[in-house]
Design a protein around this motif. Structure first.
Motif, PDB file in Angstrom:
ATOM      1  N   ASP A 169       0.835  -1.215   0.000  1.00  0.00           N
ATOM      2  CA  ASP A 169       0.000   0.000   0.000  1.00  0.00           C
ATOM      3  C   ASP A 169       0.864   1.258   0.000  1.00  0.00           C
ATOM      4  N   ARG A 170       1.931   1.244   0.796  1.00  0.00           N
ATOM      5  CA  ARG A 170       2.842   2.386   0.864  1.00  0.00           C
ATOM      6  C   ARG A 170       3.464   2.677  -0.497  1.00  0.00           C
ATOM      7  N   ASP A 171       3.967   1.617  -1.142  1.00  0.00           N
ATOM      8  CA  ASP A 171       4.639   1.828  -2.423  1.00  0.00           C
ATOM      9  C   ASP A 171       3.667   2.250  -3.519  1.00  0.00           C
ATOM     10  N   ILE A 172       2.462   1.736  -3.491  1.00  0.00           N
ATOM     11  CA  ILE A 172       1.468   2.170  -4.475  1.00  0.00           C
ATOM     12  C   ILE A 172       1.188   3.660  -4.303  1.00  0.00           C
ATOM     13  N   ALA A 173       1.073   4.100  -3.072  1.00  0.00           N
ATOM     14  CA  ALA A 173       0.811   5.518  -2.806  1.00  0.00           C
ATOM     15  C   ALA A 173       2.008   6.394  -3.158  1.00  0.00           C
ATOM     16  N   GLU A 174       3.210   5.949  -2.843  1.00  0.00           N
ATOM     17  CA  GLU A 174       4.412   6.765  -3.055  1.00  0.00           C
ATOM     18  C   GLU A 174       4.840   6.852  -4.511  1.00  0.00           C
ATOM     19  N   HIS A 175       4.530   5.842  -5.294  1.00  0.00           N
ATOM     20  CA  HIS A 175       5.066   5.792  -6.652  1.00  0.00           C
ATOM     21  C   HIS A 175       4.047   6.152  -7.735  1.00  0.00           C
ATOM     22  N   PHE A 176       2.851   6.513  -7.359  1.00  0.00           N
ATOM     23  CA  PHE A 176       1.858   6.977  -8.330  1.00  0.00           C
ATOM     24  C   PHE A 176       1.773   6.047  -9.538  1.00  0.00           C
ATOM     25  N   LEU A 177       1.542   4.790  -9.256  1.00  0.00           N
ATOM     26  CA  LEU A 177       1.525   3.785 -10.315  1.00  0.00           C
ATOM     27  C   LEU A 177       0.263   3.891 -11.167  1.00  0.00           C
ATOM     28  N   SER A 178       0.405   3.536 -12.425  1.00  0.00           N
ATOM     29  CA  SER A 178      -0.750   3.422 -13.309  1.00  0.00           C
ATOM     30  C   SER A 178      -1.616   2.267 -12.819  1.00  0.00           C
ATOM     31  N   ARG A 179      -2.810   2.173 -13.343  1.00  0.00           N
ATOM     32  CA  ARG A 179      -3.701   1.065 -12.968  1.00  0.00           C
ATOM     33  C   ARG A 179      -3.047  -0.274 -13.285  1.00  0.00           C
ATOM     34  N   SER A 180      -2.456  -0.398 -14.469  1.00  0.00           N
ATOM     35  CA  SER A 180      -1.817  -1.671 -14.826  1.00  0.00           C
ATOM     36  C   SER A 180      -0.586  -1.929 -13.960  1.00  0.00           C
ATOM     37  N   GLY A 181       0.134  -0.875 -13.585  1.00  0.00           N
ATOM     38  CA  GLY A 181       1.281  -1.023 -12.689  1.00  0.00           C
ATOM     39  C   GLY A 181       0.860  -1.487 -11.310  1.00  0.00           C
ATOM     40  N   ARG A 182      -0.207  -0.892 -10.778  1.00  0.00           N
ATOM     41  CA  ARG A 182      -0.733  -1.318  -9.468  1.00  0.00           C
ATOM     42  C   ARG A 182      -1.181  -2.775  -9.517  1.00  0.00           C
ATOM     43  N   THR A 183      -1.843  -3.126 -10.603  1.00  0.00           N
ATOM     44  CA  THR A 183      -2.328  -4.504 -10.741  1.00  0.00           C
ATOM     45  C   THR A 183      -1.165  -5.489 -10.790  1.00  0.00           C
ATOM     46  N   PHE A 184      -0.162  -5.196 -11.609  1.00  0.00           N
ATOM     47  CA  PHE A 184       0.988  -6.090 -11.740  1.00  0.00           C
ATOM     48  C   PHE A 184       1.745  -6.202 -10.415  1.00  0.00           C
ATOM     49  N   LEU A 185       1.992  -5.078  -9.767  1.00  0.00           N
ATOM     50  CA  LEU A 185       2.688  -5.097  -8.482  1.00  0.00           C
ATOM     51  C   LEU A 185       1.895  -5.893  -7.454  1.00  0.00           C
ATOM     52  N   GLY A 186       0.603  -5.638  -7.366  1.00  0.00           N
ATOM     53  CA  GLY A 186      -0.238  -6.370  -6.422  1.00  0.00           C
ATOM     54  C   GLY A 186      -0.274  -7.855  -6.716  1.00  0.00           C
ATOM     55  N   ASP A 187      -0.363  -8.203  -8.008  1.00  0.00           N
ATOM     56  CA  ASP A 187      -0.369  -9.621  -8.386  1.00  0.00           C
ATOM     57  C   ASP A 187       0.930 -10.312  -7.989  1.00  0.00           C
ATOM     58  N   LEU A 188       2.060  -9.635  -8.195  1.00  0.00           N
ATOM     59  CA  LEU A 188       3.343 -10.235  -7.823  1.00  0.00           C
ATOM     60  C   LEU A 188       3.446 -10.438  -6.320  1.00  0.00           C
ATOM     61  N   VAL A 189       3.207  -9.372  -5.562  1.00  0.00           N
ATOM     62  CA  VAL A 189       3.389  -9.449  -4.107  1.00  0.00           C
ATOM     63  C   VAL A 189       2.357 -10.396  -3.492  1.00  0.00           C
ATOM     64  N   ARG A 190       1.098 -10.201  -3.818  1.00  0.00           N
ATOM     65  CA  ARG A 190       0.058 -11.076  -3.240  1.00  0.00           C
ATOM     66  C   ARG A 190       0.214 -12.515  -3.709  1.00  0.00           C
ATOM     67  N   GLY A 191       0.595 -12.687  -4.970  1.00  0.00           N
ATOM     68  CA  GLY A 191       0.795 -14.042  -5.492  1.00  0.00           C
ATOM     69  C   GLY A 191       1.875 -14.786  -4.740  1.00  0.00           C
ATOM     70  N   VAL A 192       2.974 -14.103  -4.437  1.00  0.00           N
ATOM     71  CA  VAL A 192       4.037 -14.732  -3.653  1.00  0.00           C
ATOM     72  C   VAL A 192       3.529 -15.042  -2.249  1.00  0.00           C
ATOM     73  N   LEU A 193       2.875 -14.080  -1.624  1.00  0.00           N
ATOM     74  CA  LEU A 193       2.411 -14.279  -0.250  1.00  0.00           C
ATOM     75  C   LEU A 193       1.386 -15.406  -0.147  1.00  0.00           C
ATOM     76  N   GLU A 194       0.455 -15.441  -1.082  1.00  0.00           N
ATOM     77  CA  GLU A 194      -0.616 -16.447  -1.036  1.00  0.00           C
ATOM     78  C   GLU A 194      -0.107 -17.851  -1.353  1.00  0.00           C
ATOM     79  N   ASN A 195       1.003 -17.942  -2.045  1.00  0.00           N
ATOM     80  CA  ASN A 195       1.539 -19.238  -2.463  1.00  0.00           C
ATOM     81  C   ASN A 195       2.914 -19.527  -1.870  1.00  0.00           C
TER      82      ASN A 195
END
Length: 140
Positions: free
Chosen positions: A36-62
């Motif tokens: 959440d911090r990095d999404i707020a600090e880096h002003f990511l595009s929608r696709s950037g937020r999605t990709f970042l979230g998918d990577l981090v959450r995907g690792v955590l969930e698996n």
């Protein structure tokens, strides 16, 4: 990466994901708060937020399954003794190899390049070897 700058490439998004996972792993911070911090600090595009979230959450969930795969293909390197950068690069790349739509060569090459930049002198060879074995075994 400069704070506030919009990451323009998927590689830069992978660097953010690696930084989040590294910080969470190294000092025990909540990775979702870091996300959440990095999404707020880096002003990511929608696709950037999605990709970042998918990577981090995907690792955590698996995480458990990813670590089993790493253990299978790097039996001489216990997860807890592996360099934090290497461990988290492998987790991210294996997640992309086994659960994402990233072409296998791209996932492997990106992880190897990040290992060259952020890892030790032998990290890129280690990461390449493990991921090559995973890719061959999974047929991707």
């Amino acid at each position: 990466m400069a704070e506030g700058r919009v990451p323009a490439t998927r590689r830069e998004i992978r660097i953010l994901a690696l930084q989040i996972l590294f910080e969470a792993d190294a000092v025990g911070r909540d990775p979702l708060k870091l996300l959440d911090r990095d999404i707020a600090e880096h002003f990511l595009s929608r696709s950037g937020r999605t990709f970042l979230g998918d990577l981090v959450r995907g690792v955590l969930e698996n995480l458990e399954e990813l670590d089993k795969i790493i253990t299978r293909f790097a039996p001489n390197w216990p997860i807890g003794q592996m360099a934090i950068v290497d461990r988290n690069l492998l987790r991210m790349a294996i997640h992309e190899l086994t659960g994402g739509d990233t072409p296998p060569k791209v996932a492997i090459n990106e992880a190897v390049e990040l290992a060259r930049v952020f890892g030790s002198d032998s990290s890129s060879r280690f990461v390449n070897g493990v991921l090559g074995s995973v890719a061959r075994t999974t047929g991707r």
